[in-house]
Every structure is written in C-alpha cells, then in structure tokens.
Write a protein that holds these residues in place. Structure first.
Motif, PDB file in Angstrom:
ATOM      1  N   THR A   1       0.750   2.122  -4.686  1.00 16.99           N
ATOM      2  CA  THR A   1      -0.300   3.128  -4.848  1.00 16.99           C
ATOM      3  C   THR A   1       0.246   4.442  -5.402  1.00 16.99           C
ATOM      4  O   THR A   1      -0.212   4.927  -6.429  1.00 16.99           O
ATOM      5  CB  THR A   1      -0.945   3.397  -3.478  1.00 16.99           C
TER       6      THR A   1
ATOM      7  N   CYS B   1      -7.373   6.002   4.573  1.00 13.07           N
ATOM      8  CA  CYS B   1      -5.950   5.758   4.306  1.00 13.07           C
ATOM      9  C   CYS B   1      -5.049   6.598   5.206  1.00 13.07           C
ATOM     10  O   CYS B   1      -5.110   7.827   5.181  1.00 13.07           O
ATOM     11  CB  CYS B   1      -5.668   6.085   2.842  1.00 13.07           C
ATOM     12  N   ILE B   2      -4.182   5.940   5.961  1.00 15.62           N
ATOM     13  CA  ILE B   2      -3.298   6.701   6.858  1.00 15.62           C
ATOM     14  C   ILE B   2      -2.180   7.377   6.059  1.00 15.62           C
ATOM     15  O   ILE B   2      -1.516   8.269   6.561  1.00 15.62           O
ATOM     16  CB  ILE B   2      -2.654   5.835   7.965  1.00 15.62           C
TER      17      ILE B   2
ATOM     18  N   ARG C   1     -16.260  -3.637   3.951  1.00 16.78           N
ATOM     19  CA  ARG C   1     -16.778  -3.350   5.290  1.00 16.78           C
ATOM     20  C   ARG C   1     -17.632  -4.525   5.749  1.00 16.78           C
ATOM     21  O   ARG C   1     -17.970  -5.400   4.948  1.00 16.78           O
ATOM     22  CB  ARG C   1     -17.654  -2.082   5.287  1.00 16.78           C
TER      23      ARG C   1
ATOM     24  N   ALA D   1     -11.351   8.038  -2.931  1.00 20.21           N
ATOM     25  CA  ALA D   1     -10.112   7.483  -3.496  1.00 20.21           C
ATOM     26  C   ALA D   1      -9.183   6.979  -2.390  1.00 20.21           C
ATOM     27  O   ALA D   1      -8.393   6.059  -2.600  1.00 20.21           O
ATOM     28  CB  ALA D   1      -9.421   8.541  -4.340  1.00 20.21           C
ATOM     29  N   PHE D   2      -9.262   7.608  -1.197  1.00 21.40           N
ATOM     30  CA  PHE D   2      -8.435   7.163  -0.070  1.00 21.40           C
ATOM     31  C   PHE D   2      -9.289   6.455   0.979  1.00 21.40           C
ATOM     32  O   PHE D   2      -8.922   6.384   2.156  1.00 21.40           O
ATOM     33  CB  PHE D   2      -7.722   8.366   0.559  1.00 21.40           C
ATOM     34  N   GLY D   3     -10.421   5.932   0.545  1.00 19.37           N
ATOM     35  CA  GLY D   3     -11.305   5.223   1.468  1.00 19.37           C
ATOM     36  C   GLY D   3     -12.149   6.206   2.263  1.00 19.37           C
ATOM     37  O   GLY D   3     -12.398   7.334   1.818  1.00 19.37           O
ATOM     38  N   GLY D   4     -12.558   5.796   3.457  1.00 21.07           N
ATOM     39  CA  GLY D   4     -13.375   6.679   4.275  1.00 21.07           C
ATOM     40  C   GLY D   4     -13.614   6.098   5.648  1.00 21.07           C
ATOM     41  O   GLY D   4     -13.359   4.922   5.896  1.00 21.07           O
TER      42      GLY D   4
ATOM     43  N   ALA E   1      -7.611   1.820  -5.549  1.00 18.99           N
ATOM     44  CA  ALA E   1      -8.354   0.805  -4.767  1.00 18.99           C
ATOM     45  C   ALA E   1      -9.805   0.929  -5.245  1.00 18.99           C
ATOM     46  O   ALA E   1     -10.538   1.765  -4.745  1.00 18.99           O
ATOM     47  CB  ALA E   1      -8.235   1.099  -3.285  1.00 18.99           C
TER      48      ALA E   1
ATOM     49  N   ARG F   1     -11.289   3.580   8.665  1.00 22.99           N
ATOM     50  CA  ARG F   1     -10.169   2.961   7.934  1.00 22.99           C
ATOM     51  C   ARG F   1      -9.601   3.872   6.850  1.00 22.99           C
ATOM     52  O   ARG F   1      -8.915   3.411   5.939  1.00 22.99           O
ATOM     53  CB  ARG F   1     -10.589   1.634   7.280  1.00 22.99           C
TER      54      ARG F   1
ATOM     55  N   VAL G   1       0.804  -1.223   0.000  1.00 24.01           N
ATOM     56  CA  VAL G   1       0.000   0.000   0.000  1.00 24.01           C
ATOM     57  C   VAL G   1       0.835   1.270   0.000  1.00 24.01           C
ATOM     58  O   VAL G   1       0.348   2.327  -0.395  1.00 24.01           O
ATOM     59  CB  VAL G   1      -1.010   0.058   1.176  1.00 24.01           C
ATOM     60  N   SER G   2       2.075   1.193   0.480  1.00 17.19           N
ATOM     61  CA  SER G   2       2.833   2.439   0.537  1.00 17.19           C
ATOM     62  C   SER G   2       3.647   2.654  -0.733  1.00 17.19           C
ATOM     63  O   SER G   2       4.099   3.757  -0.992  1.00 17.19           O
ATOM     64  CB  SER G   2       3.764   2.432   1.747  1.00 17.19           C
TER      65      SER G   2
HETATM   66  C1  HEM Z   1      -2.207   7.514  -4.169  1.00 13.14           C
HETATM   67  C2  HEM Z   1      -1.878   6.800  -3.109  1.00 13.14           C
HETATM   68  C3  HEM Z   1      -2.828   6.020  -2.226  1.00 13.14           C
HETATM   69  C4  HEM Z   1      -4.136   5.675  -2.421  1.00 13.14           C
HETATM   70  C5  HEM Z   1      -5.029   5.994  -3.612  1.00 13.14           C
HETATM   71  C6  HEM Z   1      -4.553   4.915  -1.250  1.00 13.14           C
HETATM   72  C7  HEM Z   1      -5.821   4.394  -1.064  1.00 13.14           C
HETATM   73  C8  HEM Z   1      -6.224   3.708   0.060  1.00 13.14           C
HETATM   74  C9  HEM Z   1      -7.543   3.165   0.272  1.00 13.14           C
HETATM   75  C10 HEM Z   1      -8.701   3.281  -0.699  1.00 13.14           C
HETATM   76  C11 HEM Z   1      -7.543   2.553   1.476  1.00 13.14           C
HETATM   77  C12 HEM Z   1      -8.705   1.777   2.096  1.00 13.14           C
HETATM   78  C13 HEM Z   1      -9.402   2.608   3.131  1.00 13.14           C
HETATM   79  C14 HEM Z   1     -10.729   2.082   3.516  1.00 13.14           C
HETATM   80  O1  HEM Z   1     -10.952   0.862   3.554  1.00 13.14           O
HETATM   81  O2  HEM Z   1     -11.566   2.927   3.782  1.00 13.14           O
HETATM   82  C15 HEM Z   1      -6.224   2.687   2.042  1.00 13.14           C
HETATM   83  C16 HEM Z   1      -5.839   2.181   3.263  1.00 13.14           C
HETATM   84  C17 HEM Z   1      -4.569   2.245   3.747  1.00 13.14           C
HETATM   85  N1  HEM Z   1      -3.506   2.922   3.205  1.00 13.14           N
HETATM   86 FE1  HEM Z   1      -3.534   3.950   1.476  1.00 13.14          FE
HETATM   87  N2  HEM Z   1      -3.489   4.812  -0.384  1.00 13.14           N
HETATM   88  C18 HEM Z   1      -2.417   5.483  -0.932  1.00 13.14           C
HETATM   89  C19 HEM Z   1      -1.157   5.622  -0.378  1.00 13.14           C
HETATM   90  C20 HEM Z   1      -0.760   5.088   0.811  1.00 13.14           C
HETATM   91  C21 HEM Z   1       0.562   5.238   1.392  1.00 13.14           C
HETATM   92  C22 HEM Z   1       1.699   6.037   0.756  1.00 13.14           C
HETATM   93  C23 HEM Z   1       0.550   4.546   2.581  1.00 13.14           C
HETATM   94  C24 HEM Z   1       1.643   4.352   3.620  1.00 13.14           C
HETATM   95  C25 HEM Z   1       2.734   5.077   3.689  1.00 13.14           C
HETATM   96  C26 HEM Z   1      -0.765   3.971   2.736  1.00 13.14           C
HETATM   97  C27 HEM Z   1      -1.150   3.206   3.811  1.00 13.14           C
HETATM   98  C28 HEM Z   1      -2.410   2.709   4.004  1.00 13.14           C
HETATM   99  C29 HEM Z   1      -2.777   1.850   5.120  1.00 13.14           C
HETATM  100  C30 HEM Z   1      -1.850   1.337   6.223  1.00 13.14           C
HETATM  101  C31 HEM Z   1      -4.142   1.575   4.974  1.00 13.14           C
HETATM  102  C32 HEM Z   1      -4.995   0.730   5.895  1.00 13.14           C
HETATM  103  C33 HEM Z   1      -5.675   1.638   6.892  1.00 13.14           C
HETATM  104  C34 HEM Z   1      -6.611   0.856   7.811  1.00 13.14           C
HETATM  105  O3  HEM Z   1      -7.103  -0.213   7.418  1.00 13.14           O
HETATM  106  O4  HEM Z   1      -6.857   1.349   8.899  1.00 13.14           O
HETATM  107  N3  HEM Z   1      -1.527   4.329   1.655  1.00 13.14           N
HETATM  108  N4  HEM Z   1      -5.434   3.400   1.170  1.00 13.14           N
END
Ligand code: HEM
Length: 212
Positions: A54, A190-191, A124, A182-185, A119, A188, A50-51
C-alpha cells in the motif's frame, strides 16, 4: 512459505522475542487464545501485503504526481525547505512537531491516496435488512462499497481525475468521511493509516530536500 517458517520457529524457539512471528507463537501457545494456526498465518500474509504494498504504491504515485505537477513540487519544496531553515541545527532529523506542521504535505498525501484508490472497494455484511432507493438488501448479505466511485465522482470532487492537492486546503481529515474512504471507514478503518502518512511525509521530506 509462512507455514514452513512458523513450523521452523516452533521447533527452534528463540530465547528472546524479536519479531512479529515470535509474538504470534507466544499467543498461539497461550491457554485462552482465540488464535488458531490458520488465522495466524492469514494474519501474517495479510499484514505483509497491507503494510508494504500500500505505502510503496502510494509513494510511487506521489513521485509520478510530483513529476507531472511542477507547481505542487515547488510548494512542497518550499514547505520542507522552510522546516529545515527553522531548525536550530540543519543536521537534526525531523521532529513530530515539524511533521504536524506540514500543511501542504497533508493536502498532497490526501490527494495522492484519493486518486490512487489502492483499495478500490471495501467489503461489509448487512446486519439487518436495508432498504435503499427502492432496493432491498437482505440481512446477512455481503456488500461491496465501491469507494473508488466516490473518490472519482464529479458531484463530490470537481474535475475528479485532475491531481489537485489545493482542493484539500483548510480541510482537516481525521478518519473517514462519506466522500473520503481511502483508508476505509468505521470499525475496520485502516490501523496503519497514521503510520502510512508518516512514512509518506518522511519520504517526501527527504525526496524534495535532498534529491537533485
Ligand atoms: C497508503 C497506505 C494504505 C492505504 C491506502 C490503506 C488502506 C486500507 C483500507 C482501505 C483498508 C480497509 C478498511 C475497511 O475495510 O474499512 C485497510 C485496512 C487495514 N490496513 Fe491499511 N492501508 C494503508 C497502509 C497500511 C499500513 C502501512 C498498515 C500496517 C502497518 C495497514 C494495515 C491495515 C490492516 C491491518 C487493516 C485491516 C483492519 C481491520 O480489518 O480491522 N495499512 N487499509
């Protein structure tokens, strides 16, 4: 591979912590931890994906959109060249204040991730029974929120397949909305969202000001 690395690190602990593996090991060895080796390995694997994938995917698409939309490239260049012109010393690096001033860049990033749908769906679980439009979803069922369908819905976004960063003009996004996930909601969310935006903005800054 990660399992082997964890075993190696456990058998030869390092004097000073220097990477994420060291911190995971420290947590694993602490008395009241809820972390198991299985969870730790899952975490390491997920974080790698994910890091890295993405942001690199979003940046790759951003380059494609820049290539296909000269007006967007022009506006982006103008924004970033103006930032450099305003600097006391052109050789200084980007500042946080400069980053926060990138109005068009944020529009460009929002539009890139809306169309990228990196994503395309969120998962959920229903905590209680839900009745929706005549359908009943029992408590405890898994639900797939198909965010891509929202991002490409013509009722929400005019001409949704068109790359149009100007559609975000005057809209400030600080998290998810019903039409932008795009980053969820929710809990959860996206951190890494803010980190990813900084990475993209810094890349775009260097790209449009340095690349010839
Ligand atoms: C353009 C870049 C990115 C996009 C589009 C993206 C998108 C997402 C989405 C859609 C989710 C799911 C959230 C949900 O279920 O509501 C997510 C979760 C997450 N993302 Fe990202 N992400 C990006 C970059 C990153 C980066 C750079 C990191 C770490 C450095 C990261 C770490 C995480 C983690 C750890 C979760 C899980 C959070 C949880 O379940 O509590 N993401 N991301």
């Amino acid at each position: 591979m990660l399992k082997r690395m964890l075993e190696e690190r456990k058998s030869q602990p390092r004097k000073e912590q220097s990477d994420f593996f060291d911190y995971v090991l420290e947590e694993l060895q602490s008395k009241d931890t809820i972390l198991t080796e299985g969870i730790a390995l899952d975490l390491m694997f997920v974080l790698l994906f994910v890091s890295f994938e993405t942001t690199s995917w979003a940046i790759t698409l951003a380059i494609k959109f820049l290539h296909e939309h000269p007006q967007a490239l022009k506006e982006l260049k103008e924004e970033h060249e103006a930032i450099i012109r305003r600097r006391e010393n052109a050789s200084y690096g980007l500042t946080w204040q400069e980053y926060k001033s990138m109005k068009f860049t944020f529009q460009f990033i929002n539009e890139t991730v809306r169309l990228a749908n990196i994503a395309p769906a969120l998962f959920r679980k229903t905590l209680k029974e839900i009745n929706f439009k005549g359908y009943t979803i029992p408590a405890g069922w898994a639900i797939m929120v198909y965010s891509q369908a929202v991002h490409l819905n013509p009722a929400k976004y005019e001409d949704p397949l068109q790359f149009n960063p100007w559609r975000w003009e005057g809209i400030e996004l600080n998290g998810a909305t019903r039409n932008f996930m795009a980053f969820g909601g929710g809990i959860r969310y996206c951190i890494g969202a803010d980190f990813a935006k900084v990475q993209m903005a810094v890349f775009l800054h260097c790209f449009v000001t340095k690349y010839k």
